[in-house]
Every structure is written in structure tokens, then in C-alpha cells.
Design an enzyme around this catalytic site. Structure first.
Site, PDB file in Angstrom:
ATOM      1  N   ARG A 147     -31.407  -3.942 -36.355  1.00 44.24           N
ATOM      2  CA  ARG A 147     -31.268  -4.362 -38.204  1.00 44.24           C
ATOM      3  C   ARG A 147     -31.802  -5.700 -37.899  1.00 44.24           C
ATOM      4  O   ARG A 147     -31.446  -6.037 -37.357  1.00 44.24           O
ATOM      5  CB  ARG A 147     -30.068  -3.675 -38.755  1.00 44.24           C
ATOM      6  CG  ARG A 147     -30.062  -4.857 -39.774  1.00 44.24           C
ATOM      7  CD  ARG A 147     -28.259  -4.697 -40.031  1.00 44.24           C
ATOM      8  NE  ARG A 147     -27.151  -6.153 -40.086  1.00 44.24           N
ATOM      9  CZ  ARG A 147     -26.758  -6.943 -40.452  1.00 44.24           C
ATOM     10  NH1 ARG A 147     -26.058  -5.580 -41.147  1.00 44.24           N
ATOM     11  NH2 ARG A 147     -26.080  -7.691 -40.315  1.00 44.24           N
ATOM     12  N   TYR A 159     -25.930 -14.332 -45.219  1.00 46.61           N
ATOM     13  CA  TYR A 159     -24.709 -13.389 -44.439  1.00 46.61           C
ATOM     14  C   TYR A 159     -25.584 -12.369 -43.293  1.00 46.61           C
ATOM     15  O   TYR A 159     -26.954 -12.621 -43.210  1.00 46.61           O
ATOM     16  CB  TYR A 159     -24.681 -11.645 -45.686  1.00 46.61           C
ATOM     17  CG  TYR A 159     -24.507 -10.823 -44.419  1.00 46.61           C
ATOM     18  CD1 TYR A 159     -25.864 -10.101 -44.841  1.00 46.61           C
ATOM     19  CD2 TYR A 159     -23.608 -10.796 -44.500  1.00 46.61           C
ATOM     20  CE1 TYR A 159     -25.333  -8.820 -43.766  1.00 46.61           C
ATOM     21  CE2 TYR A 159     -23.086  -8.722 -43.745  1.00 46.61           C
ATOM     22  CZ  TYR A 159     -24.895  -8.078 -43.769  1.00 46.61           C
ATOM     23  OH  TYR A 159     -24.257  -7.446 -42.470  1.00 46.61           O
ATOM     24  N   ASP A 216     -30.333  -4.814 -44.384  1.00 42.54           N
ATOM     25  CA  ASP A 216     -29.158  -5.209 -44.869  1.00 42.54           C
ATOM     26  C   ASP A 216     -29.469  -5.855 -46.547  1.00 42.54           C
ATOM     27  O   ASP A 216     -29.452  -6.894 -46.163  1.00 42.54           O
ATOM     28  CB  ASP A 216     -27.615  -5.402 -44.419  1.00 42.54           C
ATOM     29  CG  ASP A 216     -26.432  -5.022 -45.029  1.00 42.54           C
ATOM     30  OD1 ASP A 216     -25.147  -5.024 -44.393  1.00 42.54           O
ATOM     31  OD2 ASP A 216     -26.635  -4.830 -46.564  1.00 42.54           O
ATOM     32  N   HIS A 218     -27.101  -6.314 -48.623  1.00 41.88           N
ATOM     33  CA  HIS A 218     -25.765  -6.663 -48.853  1.00 41.88           C
ATOM     34  C   HIS A 218     -25.787  -6.542 -50.640  1.00 41.88           C
ATOM     35  O   HIS A 218     -24.603  -7.694 -50.627  1.00 41.88           O
ATOM     36  CB  HIS A 218     -25.415  -8.216 -48.025  1.00 41.88           C
ATOM     37  CG  HIS A 218     -24.230  -7.274 -47.074  1.00 41.88           C
ATOM     38  ND1 HIS A 218     -22.777  -8.313 -47.306  1.00 41.88           N
ATOM     39  CD2 HIS A 218     -24.040  -6.526 -46.746  1.00 41.88           C
ATOM     40  CE1 HIS A 218     -22.185  -8.228 -46.947  1.00 41.88           C
ATOM     41  NE2 HIS A 218     -22.666  -7.704 -45.997  1.00 41.88           N
ATOM     42  N   GLU A 242     -30.749  -0.972 -46.596  1.00 37.84           N
ATOM     43  CA  GLU A 242     -28.665  -0.692 -47.157  1.00 37.84           C
ATOM     44  C   GLU A 242     -28.242  -1.815 -48.079  1.00 37.84           C
ATOM     45  O   GLU A 242     -28.677  -2.625 -48.303  1.00 37.84           O
ATOM     46  CB  GLU A 242     -28.337  -1.249 -45.987  1.00 37.84           C
ATOM     47  CG  GLU A 242     -26.573  -1.103 -45.479  1.00 37.84           C
ATOM     48  CD  GLU A 242     -26.219  -1.322 -44.613  1.00 37.84           C
ATOM     49  OE1 GLU A 242     -26.615  -1.107 -43.613  1.00 37.84           O
ATOM     50  OE2 GLU A 242     -24.912  -1.703 -44.223  1.00 37.84           O
ATOM     51  N   GLU A 268     -20.361   1.647 -46.841  1.00 40.72           N
ATOM     52  CA  GLU A 268     -19.955   0.565 -45.707  1.00 40.72           C
ATOM     53  C   GLU A 268     -18.227  -0.100 -46.890  1.00 40.72           C
ATOM     54  O   GLU A 268     -17.364   0.624 -46.003  1.00 40.72           O
ATOM     55  CB  GLU A 268     -20.478  -0.190 -45.682  1.00 40.72           C
ATOM     56  CG  GLU A 268     -20.653  -1.511 -45.865  1.00 40.72           C
ATOM     57  CD  GLU A 268     -21.273  -2.509 -45.168  1.00 40.72           C
ATOM     58  OE1 GLU A 268     -22.141  -1.851 -44.328  1.00 40.72           O
ATOM     59  OE2 GLU A 268     -20.914  -4.394 -45.357  1.00 40.72           O
ATOM     60  N   ARG A 289     -22.720   5.353 -45.367  1.00 42.85           N
ATOM     61  CA  ARG A 289     -22.635   4.379 -44.498  1.00 42.85           C
ATOM     62  C   ARG A 289     -20.946   3.983 -43.848  1.00 42.85           C
ATOM     63  O   ARG A 289     -21.127   3.207 -42.846  1.00 42.85           O
ATOM     64  CB  ARG A 289     -23.363   3.094 -45.395  1.00 42.85           C
ATOM     65  CG  ARG A 289     -24.494   3.249 -44.620  1.00 42.85           C
ATOM     66  CD  ARG A 289     -24.821   2.288 -43.351  1.00 42.85           C
ATOM     67  NE  ARG A 289     -24.300   1.477 -43.470  1.00 42.85           N
ATOM     68  CZ  ARG A 289     -23.929   0.121 -42.886  1.00 42.85           C
ATOM     69  NH1 ARG A 289     -24.005   1.336 -41.118  1.00 42.85           N
ATOM     70  NH2 ARG A 289     -23.633  -0.695 -41.953  1.00 42.85           N
ATOM     71  N   GLU A 345     -24.614   2.784 -36.020  1.00 42.67           N
ATOM     72  CA  GLU A 345     -24.520   1.110 -36.140  1.00 42.67           C
ATOM     73  C   GLU A 345     -23.638   1.394 -34.962  1.00 42.67           C
ATOM     74  O   GLU A 345     -22.808   1.158 -33.993  1.00 42.67           O
ATOM     75  CB  GLU A 345     -23.813   0.738 -37.546  1.00 42.67           C
ATOM     76  CG  GLU A 345     -23.936  -1.250 -37.343  1.00 42.67           C
ATOM     77  CD  GLU A 345     -23.430  -1.658 -38.497  1.00 42.67           C
ATOM     78  OE1 GLU A 345     -22.799  -0.793 -39.636  1.00 42.67           O
ATOM     79  OE2 GLU A 345     -23.086  -2.642 -38.809  1.00 42.67           O
ATOM     80  N   TRP A 408     -20.966 -10.610 -51.319  1.00 45.77           N
ATOM     81  CA  TRP A 408     -21.347 -11.546 -50.433  1.00 45.77           C
ATOM     82  C   TRP A 408     -21.687 -10.409 -50.185  1.00 45.77           C
ATOM     83  O   TRP A 408     -22.134  -9.313 -49.647  1.00 45.77           O
ATOM     84  CB  TRP A 408     -20.241 -11.714 -50.034  1.00 45.77           C
ATOM     85  CG  TRP A 408     -20.648 -12.267 -48.281  1.00 45.77           C
ATOM     86  CD1 TRP A 408     -21.108 -13.428 -47.890  1.00 45.77           C
ATOM     87  CD2 TRP A 408     -20.476 -11.269 -47.394  1.00 45.77           C
ATOM     88  NE1 TRP A 408     -21.263 -13.696 -46.937  1.00 45.77           N
ATOM     89  CE2 TRP A 408     -20.103 -12.450 -46.098  1.00 45.77           C
ATOM     90  CE3 TRP A 408     -19.327 -10.603 -47.239  1.00 45.77           C
ATOM     91  CZ2 TRP A 408     -20.205 -11.676 -44.791  1.00 45.77           C
ATOM     92  CZ3 TRP A 408     -19.020 -10.256 -45.767  1.00 45.77           C
ATOM     93  CH2 TRP A 408     -19.935 -10.533 -44.467  1.00 45.77           C
TER      94      TRP A 408
HETATM   95  C1  GCO Z   1     -22.833  -3.907 -41.709  1.00 48.98           C
HETATM   96  C2  GCO Z   1     -22.159  -4.640 -42.882  1.00 48.98           C
HETATM   97  C3  GCO Z   1     -20.767  -5.850 -42.135  1.00 48.98           C
HETATM   98  C4  GCO Z   1     -19.752  -6.771 -43.205  1.00 48.98           C
HETATM   99  C5  GCO Z   1     -18.881  -6.072 -42.194  1.00 48.98           C
HETATM  100  C6  GCO Z   1     -17.542  -6.805 -43.407  1.00 48.98           C
HETATM  101  O1  GCO Z   1     -24.231  -2.987 -42.378  1.00 48.98           O
HETATM  102  O2  GCO Z   1     -22.349  -3.779 -40.755  1.00 48.98           O
HETATM  103  O3  GCO Z   1     -22.830  -4.541 -44.053  1.00 48.98           O
HETATM  104  O4  GCO Z   1     -22.028  -6.982 -41.373  1.00 48.98           O
HETATM  105  O5  GCO Z   1     -19.943  -7.098 -43.306  1.00 48.98           O
HETATM  106  O6  GCO Z   1     -18.085  -5.717 -41.787  1.00 48.98           O
HETATM  107  O7  GCO Z   1     -16.627  -6.718 -42.423  1.00 48.98           O
HETATM  108 MG    MG Z   2     -23.771  -3.238 -44.219  1.00 44.92          MG
END
Ligand code: GCO
Ligand code: MG
Length: 408
Positions: A147, A159, A216, A218, A242, A268, A289, A345, A408
């Protein structure tokens, strides 16, 4: 036999973890991960105050009935806290059942469908040179998928970008122990959208076409921004993009799908199959995810992935360091057994964490194997855990340049 003891362990070897311990009347112990990054005590209280007493005396073999009892019994449904608590109970009961059977859990899930579990690493850098160094470092360790996250000109810490220096350990722990409120980061999607396509182009120039690259978003793009971005990066052949846009607005992904064939991964922050219902039945995503820890455990995750399989959608189980080694092991047993496996992951836990959690899964040339040990294959060292006191930590809050709160 019956469930005799239910204990909740909160430990903080470098970061916070919540672990459930279930002990049967015959002394067999099962472990479950209940870690919800930034809200750990909520899950710990849900387990110790509301769930533990419901479990004492129950037949530990009745995993499905216990799952339904904990899901339908409280009347109030779903949500990250409830489903993480149910997940921990479920994982612990599967750990016990596999230990009683004398076999690694994946054998009870149908046996191995592959030799090993392909994983992706987190390569990041504040600028392209640092990112390039990270990718090279992970390739030298045998990873075949990375990633890629990088800094964006004009923005500070954002991030996914590790600020650790050169060398292959690119620890990135977003939850900050900054007292009683989250740290704040700044974001600008326009800067990001104009910067990232060039980064992918350079990666393909430098590393060729075989390397699987993932990215990602995010949750930060609007649907139309996500559609434009996914279309623009098609030539760079990402394994997945992602969280390109907040996934709870499931129909928004129709717009992205109309404009791009870049594979999409979402979920996620989801904690039940209902969060995915439109995404899966309309084939708006390519990878699921969720983490086993946040989605009701092995029982629920297996059903979710079997549902996704009907629509040609594969697994991409969440595995950052805020999923404990117990939750990671649960993912690996599922990854090895299911047919519609996509990728896993893998952010390796640090040495401090591995002093507390005795793991048996193994990494070899870009693949993990859950182990042949009976059960999940992870044990918590309770004395070591007790040495690391919980310290409140928050995930950052994100604001746009004008101060508006953003994802975020
Ligand atoms: C990922 C996630 C993490 C989250 C984290 C939050 O793709 O692994 O986006 O980076 O931000 O798990 O606690
Ligand atoms: Mg993620």
C-alpha cells in the site's frame, strides 16, 4: 462442559489492546480480540458490565446460538462497540473449539484452499524518495504487494504517512496519546487529487508492472472526486483503491463505478453485513475490508464473505496494528480456508506487543501462514500484559484548510 470464567484484559504495549479470555469448566482457555482504536474502554465495559454474566454456565460449543443470543438478546443492534464485543466472544469460542478438536482453526472452516496468505505491507513516506525507499525495503523482504501513501505538498502530517526515518520498519501508529482530546490534522482534497496520479506514474516507472500497489483514500473524496480520481489512475493498474468515498453512502459508489474500472475496496469501518448490502448486491466494490474484530467475529465474517462470493467479490481483511495479534490470527485462518480470498493487510506488530501476545503465525516471502497449532495459535501472557497500563489515545481529527471538519 460450560463457560466458567470470563475476563477482560486491557493492555498497552506501545498501543492499547482489549482482549477477552474465556475459560471452560475443564480449564481450556480461548482468546478474543476486542480492540476498537480510540474507544477501547467502551468495548471493555460492554463486555465486563453487560456480556460476561450472560456467558457463565453456557455450553461453550454452542457458538452460533451464543452469537445470536448476544446479537438479538440486547435488542439494540449493530454498531462498532457491540459487534467488537460479540467478535471477541466468538473468536474465543472458536479458539476453544479448535483446541478441543486438536487442530488449527482453519481446519474447522473447511481446510486450506491455498498454500499461504498473500499480504500487503504499508509503504509510506513524507515525499517520493522516502516512499521509494520504503517500497524497495519491503520488496527486499519478499512482499509482492504494497500500500502506498505519501505526503501531499502544502500539507503537514496526514493520514497513513510514517515519519520514521529510512530503514524497513515504517511504524505508523495513528492513535496519539495526547491527553484528553485528539490531535488535529489538515487536509486539502484538491492538492491531493493533483499530486497522487504523478506518484503512481513514478512508482510504475521505477518498479514496473508486476508489483501490486494499493492506495487508501481514507473516506476523503466526494463521490464525483472519487469518480474522477479512480478514472485518472486507471493506467497505473492499482490492485485496489480503498475507501475512495465514505462507504456508508453505499449508492455513491454507483457514480464511481460508472466512470472507472479501478478495483474498489470498502468496509473497514463497517460492522455488519447490512452495511454492505447494496455494495455487494450491485457489485459496487471488489473487496470486503472489514476486520474480524469489528464485524462480529469469525461466525459473522464467514457469512459475510460467503455472501460476497456469490457476487464475485473477494476478501481484503483489515489488518493494521490496532487489530491485535489475536484478531490477525483469526483473519489468517479465514483467509486460508475461504475460496474468495483477495489479499490480507499486514502491519507487523512491534517487539513490545509481541512480548505480550505469543504468536505462531509465520511470514515467508510475502505470504503468511496461520500455524498448525491447535486453535487460533495466539496466547496472551497475562503477566506481561499487566506491565503495560492503559493510556487513553485518540485517532486524529481532520479539518480542511478553512477549518471545516472533514473525514480523517
Ligand atoms: C487501514 C486503515 C487504518 C485505520 C486504522 C484506524 O487501511 O489499515 O485505514 O490505517 O486508519 O485502523 O485505527
Ligand atoms: Mg484503510
Amino acid at each position: 462442559m460450560t463457560i466458567d470464567l470470563v475476563d477482560v484484559s486491557i493492555t498497552s504495549p506501545g498501543r492499547n489492546f482489549v482482549t477477552l479470555k474465556i475459560t471452560t469448566s475443564d480449564g481450556i482457555v480461548g482468546w478474543g480480540d476486542a480492540t476498537l482504536n480510540g474507544r477501547e474502554l467502551a468495548v471493555a465495559a460492554y463486555l465486563s458490565e453487560h456480556v460476561a454474566s450472560m456467558l457463565i454456565g453456557r455450553d461453550e460449543d454452542r457458538i452460533e446460538d451464543t452469537w445470536q443470543y448476544l446479537y438479538r438478546g440486547p435488542y439494540w443492534r449493530r454498531g462498532p462497540v457491540t459487534m467488537a464485543a460479540i467478535a471477541a466472544v466468538d473468536m474465543a469460542l472458536w479458539d476453544i473449539k479448535a483446541k478441543k478438536a486438536g487442530m488449527p482453526l482453519y481446519q474447522l472452516l473447511g481446510g486450506a484452499s491455498r498454500e499461504g496468505v498473500r499480504v500487503y505491507a504499508h509503504a509510506s513516506g513524507t515525499d517520493y524518495a522516502a516512499l521509494q525507499n520504503a517500497i524497495t525495503g519491503y520488496q527486499e523482504l519478499g512482499y509482492t504487494a504494497v500500500r502506498v501513501q505519501t505526503g501531499v505538498p502544502g500539507l503537514g502530517q496526514i493520514y497513513g504517512v510514517s515519519s520514521s526515518g529510512p530503514g524497513v520498519r515504517y511504524d505508523y501508529e495513528p492513535a496519539k496519546r495526547s491527553g484528553d482530546r485528539p490531535s488535529e490534522e489538515t487536509w486539502d482534497t484538491r492538492n491531493y487529487l493533483s499530486h497522487m496520479p504523478g506518484v503512481f506514474a513514478r512508482i510504475r516507472e521505477d518498479f514496473g508492472t508486476d508489483l501490486r500497489i494499493l492506495h487508501d483514500g481514507h473516506h476523503r473524496m466526494s463521490p464525483i472526486e472519487a469518480a474522477r480520481f479512480a478514472k485518472e489512475i486507471e493506467p497505473y493498474d492499482l490492485f485496489w483503491l480503498e475507501d475512495c468515498t465514505p462507504g456508508e453512502d453505499q449508492t455513491a459508489l454507483r457514480l464511481v463505478r460508472q466512470h472507472s474500472t479501478t478495483p474498489l475496496a470498502i468496509g473497514e469501518v463497517f460492522n455488519s453485513v447490512f452495511d454492505y448490502q447494496t455494495l455487494i448486491t450491485e457489485r459496487l466494490i471488489d473487496y470486503v475490508r472489514s476486520a474480524v474484530t469489528h464485524t462480529g467475529g469469525i461466525t459473522a465474517m464467514k457469512k459475510l464473505l460467503d455472501f460476497a462470493a456469490i457476487y464475485g467479490i473477494k476478501s481484503g481483511i483489515h489488518g493494521p496494528t490496532d487489530i491485535s495479534p489475536v484478531g490477525m490470527a483469526a483473519a489468517l485462518h479465514l483467509d486460508l480456508a475461504i475460496h474468495n480470498f483477495g489479499i490480507q493487510e499486514y502491519m507487523p506488530h512491534n517487539a513490545q506487543t509481541l512480548e505480550v501476545f505469543q504468536t505462531s503465525f509465520t511470514f515467508d516471502q510475502g505470504f503468511l501462514h496461520p500455524s498448525e497449532q491447535p486453535g487460533l495459535g495466539v496466547e496472551l501472557d497475562e503477566d506481561a500484559a499487566a506491565a503495560h497500563e492503559y493510556t487513553k489515545a485518540y485517532l486524529p481529527v481532520n479539518r480542511l484548510l478553512d477549518g471545516t471538519i472533514h473525514d480523517w
